[in-house]
Design a protein around this motif. Sequence first.
Motif, PDB file in Angstrom:
ATOM      1  N   ALA A  41      10.383  29.038  11.359  1.00 19.17           N
ATOM      2  CA  ALA A  41       9.330  29.563  10.483  1.00 19.17           C
ATOM      3  C   ALA A  41       8.872  30.945  10.935  1.00 19.17           C
ATOM      4  N   GLU A  42       8.883  31.199  12.230  1.00 15.01           N
ATOM      5  CA  GLU A  42       8.516  32.527  12.732  1.00 15.01           C
ATOM      6  C   GLU A  42       9.522  33.579  12.285  1.00 15.01           C
ATOM      7  N   PHE A  43      10.804  33.230  12.299  1.00 10.77           N
ATOM      8  CA  PHE A  43      11.817  34.171  11.810  1.00 10.77           C
ATOM      9  C   PHE A  43      11.655  34.397  10.308  1.00 10.77           C
ATOM     10  N   GLU A  44      11.333  33.341   9.573  1.00 11.48           N
ATOM     11  CA  GLU A  44      11.159  33.479   8.130  1.00 11.48           C
ATOM     12  C   GLU A  44       9.992  34.394   7.780  1.00 11.48           C
ATOM     13  N   ALA A  45       9.035  34.492   8.683  1.00  7.30           N
ATOM     14  CA  ALA A  45       7.842  35.307   8.423  1.00  7.30           C
ATOM     15  C   ALA A  45       8.054  36.788   8.742  1.00  7.30           C
ATOM     16  N   ILE A  46       9.189  37.156   9.301  1.00 11.81           N
ATOM     17  CA  ILE A  46       9.438  38.565   9.655  1.00 11.81           C
ATOM     18  C   ILE A  46       9.483  39.402   8.385  1.00 11.81           C
ATOM     19  N   ASP A  47       8.780  40.495   8.393  1.00 14.29           N
ATOM     20  CA  ASP A  47       8.709  41.376   7.227  1.00 14.29           C
ATOM     21  C   ASP A  47      10.094  41.911   6.889  1.00 14.29           C
ATOM     22  N   GLY A  48      10.460  41.817   5.633  1.00 15.04           N
ATOM     23  CA  GLY A  48      11.733  42.361   5.168  1.00 15.04           C
ATOM     24  C   GLY A  48      12.838  41.323   5.066  1.00 15.04           C
ATOM     25  N   VAL A  49      12.635  40.128   5.626  1.00 13.14           N
ATOM     26  CA  VAL A  49      13.653  39.078   5.560  1.00 13.14           C
ATOM     27  C   VAL A  49      13.428  38.233   4.307  1.00 13.14           C
ATOM     28  N   ASP A  50      14.448  38.144   3.465  1.00 15.25           N
ATOM     29  CA  ASP A  50      14.358  37.377   2.224  1.00 15.25           C
ATOM     30  C   ASP A  50      14.908  35.971   2.353  1.00 15.25           C
ATOM     31  N   ALA A  51      15.818  35.772   3.305  1.00 18.21           N
ATOM     32  CA  ALA A  51      16.416  34.447   3.508  1.00 18.21           C
ATOM     33  C   ALA A  51      16.858  34.317   4.949  1.00 18.21           C
ATOM     34  N   VAL A  52      16.732  33.115   5.499  1.00 22.25           N
ATOM     35  CA  VAL A  52      17.332  32.815   6.795  1.00 22.25           C
ATOM     36  C   VAL A  52      18.456  31.810   6.550  1.00 22.25           C
ATOM     37  N   SER A  53      19.536  31.996   7.277  1.00 23.46           N
ATOM     38  CA  SER A  53      20.689  31.123   7.142  1.00 23.46           C
ATOM     39  C   SER A  53      20.853  30.318   8.424  1.00 23.46           C
ATOM     40  N   VAL A  54      20.679  29.012   8.318  1.00 23.17           N
ATOM     41  CA  VAL A  54      20.797  28.115   9.468  1.00 23.17           C
ATOM     42  C   VAL A  54      22.275  27.955   9.795  1.00 23.17           C
ATOM     43  N   SER A  55      22.705  28.551  10.923  1.00 23.37           N
ATOM     44  CA  SER A  55      24.087  28.403  11.366  1.00 23.37           C
ATOM     45  C   SER A  55      24.102  27.613  12.672  1.00 23.37           C
TER      46      SER A  55
END
Length: 337
Positions: A299-313
């Motif tokens: 959730a902290e990575f998802e909150a980074i400004d400019g990130v539209d999607a996180v991909s769980v790898s």
Amino acid sequence: MTDRDVFLPVAAQASVGAFVEQARRAEDLGYDAAWIPETWGRNAAVVLTSIAEGTDSIDLGTSIMPIYSRSPALIGQTAATLQEVSGGRFRLGLGPSGPIVIENWHGVDYGNPLRRTRETVDVVKRVLSGEEVEYDGEYFDLSGFRLRCTPPDPVPPVEVAGMGPKAVELAGRFADGWHALMLTADGIADRVEDLERGAEKGERDSDDVRVTLALTCAALPDRERARELVRQHTAFYVGGMGTFYRDNLARQGYEETARAVYDAWQDGDRAAAMAAVDDDLLDSLAVAGTPDEAGERLAEFEAIDGVDAVSVSFPRGADPDEIGATIDALAPTESGR
């Protein structure tokens, strides 16, 4: 809201059918998109065709399809076909890969990857438009090509992967999205500036360029096992996959660590390479720990400004059960999104 995607684990799949089952699982759990790379195993387009037939709503994409192993016209044809069979759910992710893959495995001169990426994106977009393609570039000279089938509607996005400033600037200038990986929060901020600069040069709105951050994740009841898997994966890429990942880490202020990991790995000392990836760096680049801990970190990575999607790898050493547990633990439905 930031999208949550899943990066299907190539190494852990025993069959094409296993990919389809993983994608169905991700769809049922509420993931927004399922990505698959193409390296030296199965053909990504063929696998995605099977996944498209076996799913209903999840977006599907390549992350990444190397630009040196297919012509731009063929990439455009492939994207148009995958958009058709998926009912408009396809996203085309492209990238140059690296000289180890391209020269050693495909026998093609790596050349100027930035220029070749730009020309490939240009040609692919023209192919997907359905118009006749006339193109005179440094690498590609096309005349008279046109899709014989109905062009895709909607046209699938054409996105590119990149780690360095110039590669990300190129994404902002010409592509519909940028795929980021192995970046800290500060590293992402720096590269988003490059993306915005590229968009400005291309007279585009940077908000129209979708940023997808790939994160190596392990969410397991055995916290130490999760962290060991991700640490080994990080050391492998920095130490064993050429110099791009090493340079990417050094660019973010970890030059000494990057060199230590690289040198130890090249010397065959895997334990020393892993030990050089300390806990702070591990948590800055990836998600590793118990399910609750991993969910909070994601959730902290998802909150980074400019990130539209996180991909769980997933780390390369994870077995199918560990991958399944992580998919379940980090699913959007599990976090109440």
